[in-house]
Design an enzyme around this catalytic site. Sequence first.
Site, short mmCIF file in Angstrom:
data_model
loop_
_atom_site.label_atom_id
_atom_site.label_comp_id
_atom_site.label_asym_id
_atom_site.label_seq_id
_atom_site.Cartn_x
_atom_site.Cartn_y
_atom_site.Cartn_z
CD GLU A 30 0.70 -3.96 3.14
OE1 GLU A 30 -0.42 -3.81 3.67
OE2 GLU A 30 1.71 -3.37 3.53
CB ALA A 67 -6.67 -1.99 6.32
CD GLU A 108 -1.17 1.01 1.85
OE1 GLU A 108 -0.70 1.35 0.75
OE2 GLU A 108 -1.25 -0.17 2.23
N GLY A 114 -3.58 -3.37 2.12
CA GLY A 114 -3.45 -4.66 2.80
C GLY A 114 -3.83 -5.83 1.91
#
Length: 258
Positions: free
Chosen positions: A112, A65, A132, A109
């Site tokens: 993911e 992200a 993260e 992300g």
Amino acid sequence: MDYTNIVAETRGRVGLITLNRPKALNALNDQLIDEMWEALDSFEADEGIGAIVITGSEKAFAAGADIGAMASFSHMDAYKGDYITRNWERVKTCRKPVIAAVAGFALGGGCELAMMCDMIIAAENAKFGQPEIKLGILPGSGGTQRLPRAIGKAKAMDMCLTARMMDAAEAERAGLVARVVPTERLLDDALAIATEIASFSLPVVMMIKESVNRAFEGSLNEGLLFERRVFHAAFGLEDQKEGMAAFVEKRKPDFKHR
Ligand code: CO8
């Protein structure tokens, strides 16, 4: 279609989405995600498309992200705005198969997103990670759930708690990726796999996708029952008659519902 953060194009019966924010290593922001979902919607609606490939650059599939965009968020901003996680299951709800072709970094992300796809084809230089924890947050789009299902608790804990990256060879051994290919062949190989899938009967492809996904989401008994019901339903398809007739007649099948 004209997008700013992705490139969407068709290659035969395959829809190809290329993440295209090279300066930020394809970091995922709201705009990129919205464009990706729009492209996915249009490929799903397009009868000429039988499979979809999502890829990035040779250096990065996606480095996660966009950290700059969310650095100053309060809890309320994150919760109320549902930043980038809104509509996040869009890949999962896509009925056509989606392949992630991953080279370089697939972090946070990005990892993911790859795991949300139906299979990952990795370049030899691919690196997967959930870093993260180093930012004082945790995976927010399925990392703590899909990673253990894909590679087991021990390695998932290791990756999420230490932020270490897993290279392509280890990812293949662990079951995270379906195939590892030479980096320069990644896109060609992923497109070839998608093209092959898109040559089969689309209803059957969708039935298989739904059934395999059941293995992740329910009990074994429910999954077996679901598979049996869908298996029986396949005998209602014109393509089943064609596929079996072609085998018996020793010829290539000509599926009508692709
Ligand atoms: N966000 C924003 N910008 C980024 C990101 C990111 N995630 N990753 C890299 N960039 C930018 C860098 O800031 C840099 O920009 P600039 O040139 O303007 O300084 C540029 O990309 C190139 O990066 P580096 O110079 O750092 O390149 P290196 O080759 O030295 O390092 C790394 C590459 C190791 C990938 C490094 O950039 C890095 O560690 N990036 C951050 C990875 C990370 O922590 N990802 C997790 C983010 S949090 C997250 O994903 C939570 C998910 C929640 C749900 C998500 C749904 C989508």
